[in-house]
Design an enzyme around this catalytic site. Structure first.
Site, mmCIF file in Angstrom:
data_model
loop_
_atom_site.group_PDB
_atom_site.id
_atom_site.type_symbol
_atom_site.label_atom_id
_atom_site.label_comp_id
_atom_site.label_asym_id
_atom_site.label_seq_id
_atom_site.Cartn_x
_atom_site.Cartn_y
_atom_site.Cartn_z
ATOM 1 N N HIS A 105 34.297 -158.716 28.324
ATOM 2 C CA HIS A 105 33.554 -157.739 27.519
ATOM 3 C C HIS A 105 32.135 -158.201 27.185
ATOM 4 C CE1 HIS A 105 37.568 -156.098 27.050
ATOM 5 N NE2 HIS A 105 37.051 -155.026 26.498
ATOM 6 N N GLU A 138 37.823 -144.041 33.517
ATOM 7 C CA GLU A 138 36.377 -144.093 33.795
ATOM 8 C C GLU A 138 36.019 -143.612 35.195
ATOM 9 O OE1 GLU A 138 37.969 -146.735 32.423
ATOM 10 O OE2 GLU A 138 37.037 -146.971 30.450
#
Lengths: 449, 342
Positions: A254, A185
């Site tokens: 998450h 990322e």
């Protein structure tokens, strides 16, 4: 011509120091770069290098002198064979520091919210589509419209999207414009930002916004600030999008909302759609926007169906909230999935005879303060709803805006309903307890109405 | 490629003139001399202005490293894009950005290249294809492969010259960028300026890898160690790397062995190294002296050097005057350029 050598500063805060040692004596030849003296403060020692060439004509401040003010002439440098003046030249008065106190900010007004809220354009015929389809359709439409637009991210191409949001895009647009990324990322967010600085218009999909933390330096330091730091020369037309907030049973790492994180940053726009129409209209606007846009989706909403205009040109303006339900007794402000929670609460409140107005923020930055303020001036009460944590959350900002702009209209203190101030638990029952439910909103409203 | 490192005196014995790379013509050397001297004198003046309080905050000088950017610049063609860290004044001057605008940005004036809103570390020029000026160590490497990505996306043969220091070479995103650049065959020359100190920590104390030019090997990125104090060696290596990228063969890594004479920034007393180390390199390995000697051998006379020195002095003096006398930004500038079109 004689040149005065001035007492240098080691740091921006240094005002005086000790001239510890002269490494050259009067009459010595000095070349540019030679160490001529050493100075000391309580923090550090530094060697003074000559900038100009010549002969050290006269030492004005002997070694061992304490408290020598910055910019005091400490020696005179003359050219070979030139007579040595007795005193520093008239022009050698200490240089005026540019570090003056900043001018009073009085003349710099913080931009005030635009006071009028316009009715939303009627786009005509609609069809029922899921939020997932709306997002895909928005990207497809913009990819068709502008060859500079491309999509990159993990599993966006061959896999058709980790959440199937990019379904069919590889087939239509090819691998040049729909690009699978390795799990990296930080690297690919930086790469896309660099490409955007040249004028391309990347859409960066994070598999979830949780992973954007790996890349947050590029979102904030590279994408959001470059236009300002370059004096308006380099813009960064890029979209960072992906599912944000709690999903279901995926645990603490998450399940979190980055609304207030990104909304904090000048130079970014932050969008958080709820319905399919929001998703489609706002994503198209985000891709066309010349600024970096963080686009916060919600996984739970991906499969939900909403009426969405079918007009090919359908687009929504960034920075405009939508009044989803008109009411007169209380203003409930929400965004993303919490709009659904707020609307469900409004139905329950209606059964109790309380008429709630529900505002869907749609954009978190710039915030549509005008629409909120207009509503509160009518209802005199404010409740905010979000799944993110309460502390320094979007609700805190909304309440503060109302206090600043509509304090005299309030009949009760604003109340915020938010996710609990804990990392998201895994167990089904605990997870449910941590996220705002319609009855939490009902309770909040009934306390102040 | 030469095995010489900057502290070594040995020269490889390939070519007749003692160098194993193609040299520059006398005219090119004259241009290099001028460009390097301009950077040197500009930076000396910036250091002086900092000492006088006219430049605030951070100020990272390029003195000692001039041959790197000048040698690379001479291998570029218009359209090639350049990006670097916060030690960026040399790159800007080499790119042809106006010294007055650069100096005025250093003093935080309205006439600065970023209108006084960027400072020493943040200047850009769309016109000259210079993409900054980045303050987060290593961030420019990911952005740099993005410039290369854009070149490839647009189907041009332009390349990205992505500079970073040996301090940045241990950042994770540098390796993410190696992978992406190699995977997508991006036309990016990674230019690792190894000036031997990441702030106060020597490369020996920071990097387990001792041959930094080999750091791209796991991704198949060819690398070379180059004597970064020798503008001809730099140029020859850059020519090769740039040609590799233009031919669509993917990225290339050049480790430039160089040295910074000054501290990391202005407030660095440089106690982590011996003064004799700096003096040794200044006296025997100075990149500008080196070019001057080559030109002397080629018959250039003192009067011509004096002319160049005077011209450079004049430009720097003019830039200084401009930077001192320009007004500070108007308070109304505070809210401009936050967002495009607003």
């Amino acid at each position: 011509m004689a040149i005065d050598i001035l007492m240098p500063a080691l740091s921006p805060t240094m005002t005086e120091g000790k001239l510890a040692k002269w490494n050259k004596k009067e009459g010595d030849t000095v070349s540019s770069g030679d160490v001529i003296a050493e100075i000391e403060t309580d923090k550090a020692t530094m060697e003074v290098e000559a900038v100009d060439e010549g002969v050290l004509g006269k030492i004005l401040v002997p070694e061992g002198s304490e408290g020598v003010a910055v910019n005091t002439p400490i020696a005179i440098l003359v050219e070979q064979g030139e007579a040595v003046p007795d005193a520093p030249s008239a022009g050698s008065a200490p240089v005026t520091s540019s570090r003056e106190e900043p001018k009073a900010a009085a003349s710099v007004a913080v931009p005030a919210p635009t006071p009028v809220s316009e009715p939303e354009k009627d786009w005509g015929e609609t069809s029922e589509i899921t939020v997932r389809e709306a997002l895909r359709d928005a990207m497809a439409a913009e990819l068709r419209r502008d060859p500079d637009v491309f999509l990159l991210g993990e599993e966006v191409a061959q896999y058709q999207g980790a959440y199937k949001v990019s379904q069919g895009l590889l087939e239509e647009f090819g691998e040049k414009r729909v690009i699978d990324m390795p799990i990296t990322e930080h690297g690919f967010a930086g790469m896309a930002t660099g490409a955007a600085m040249t004028g391309l218009k990347p859409i960066v999909e994070f598999m979830t916004m949780n992973f954007s933390l790996q890349a947050i330096d590029h979102i904030i330091n590279s994408a959001a600030k470059t236009h300002y730091m370059s004096g308006g020369q380099i813009s960064c037309p890029i979209v960072f999008r992906g599912p944000n907030g709690a999903a279901a049973r995926v645990g603490a790492q998450h399940s979190q909302c980055f609304g207030s994180w990104y909304a904090h940053v000048p130079g970014l726009k932050v969008v958080a759609p709820w319905s399919a129409a929001d998703a489609k209209g706002l994503l198209r606007a985000a891709i066309r926007d010349p600024n970096p846009v963080v686009f916060l989706e919600n996984e739970i909403l991906y499969g939900q169906k909403f009426a969405c205009p079918v007009d090919e040109d359908f687009i929504l303006p960034i920075g405009k909230a939508k009044v989803e339900r008109q009411g007169k007794d209380v203003t409930i402000v929400a965004f993303s999935i919490s709009v659904g929670t707020a609307l469900a609460a409004a139905e329950l409140l209606a059964e109790k005879g309380i008429d709630a107005e529900v505002i869907n923020l749609r954009t978190l930055r710039p915030l549509d303060t005008a629409t909120i303020v207009e509503s509160v001036k009518k209802t005199s009460r404010l409740v905010t709803v979000e799944e993110g944590w309460p502390y320094a959350g979007i609700g805190a900002e909304v309440a503060m805006q109302v206090i600043e702009h509509a304090f005299d209209w309030l009949d009760a203190p604003p109340v915020r309903v938010a996710g609990l101030d804990v990392p998201m638990p895994f167990a089904a029952n605990l997870e449910k307890l941590a996220l705002p439910q319609p009855d939490w909103v009902v309770d909040a409203v009934t306390k102040i109405v | 490629m030469t095995e010489t490192n900057i502290s070594g005196q040995s020269r490889p014995d390939g070519a007749a003139d003692g160098r194993n790379h193609p040299g520059l013509t006398t005219d090119q050397l004259k241009q290099a001399y001028y460009d390097m001297l301009l950077i040197r004198r500009f930076e000396e003046k910036a250091g002086q202005l900092y000492g006088m309080g006219l430049i605030g905050g951070f100020c990272h000088l390029y003195i000692g490293q001039e041959a790197v950017v000048v040698g690379v610049q001479m291998a570029q063609k218009p359209g090639d894009k350049v990006i670097t860290s916060y030690r960026d004044h040399g790159q800007m001057l080499a790119a042809g950005m106006d010294p007055r605008g650069v100096m005025a940005e250093l003093t935080g004036r309205a006439t600065g290249l970023s209108h006084g809103k960027g400072g020493s570390m943040h200047m850009f020029s769309r016109e000259k294809n210079f993409y900054g000026g980045h303050g987060i160590v290593g961030a420019q490497v990911s952005l740099g492969i993005g410039l290369a990505f854009a070149n490839k996306y647009r189907g041009t043969d332009e390349v990205s010259l992505t500079y970073y220091g040996e301090g940045a070479s241990n950042q994770g995103q540098v390796y993410e960028s190696f992978n992406l650049a190699a995977l997508h065959k991006l036309p990016c020359v990674f230019i690792l300026e190894n000036n031997r100190y990441g702030m106060g920590t020597s490369v020996e104390r920071a990097s387990a890898s001792k041959e930094l030019w080999r750091n791209g090997e796991p991704w198949g990125i060819p690398g070379k160690q180059v004597d970064g104090m020798d503008v001809e060696a730099v140029n020859a290596a850059a020519q090769e790397a740039v040609a590799h990228c233009r031919a669509g063969k993917g990225p290339y890594l050049l480790e430039m062995s160089t040295y910074r004479y000054r501290g990391h920034s202005m407030s660095d007393p440089a106690k982590y190294r011996q003064r004799t180390e700096v003096d040794e390199i200044r006296q025997h390995r100075d990149p500008i002296d080196h070019v001057r000697n080559l030109l002397r051998t080629a018959g250039v006379e003192d009067a011509e050097f004096k002319k160049v020195e005077d011209k450079v002095k004049e430009i720097v003096a003019e830039a200084t005057e401009f930077a001192k006398t320009s007004p500070e930004p108007d308070p109304s500038e505070l809210f401009t350029d936050v967002l495009v079109g607003e």
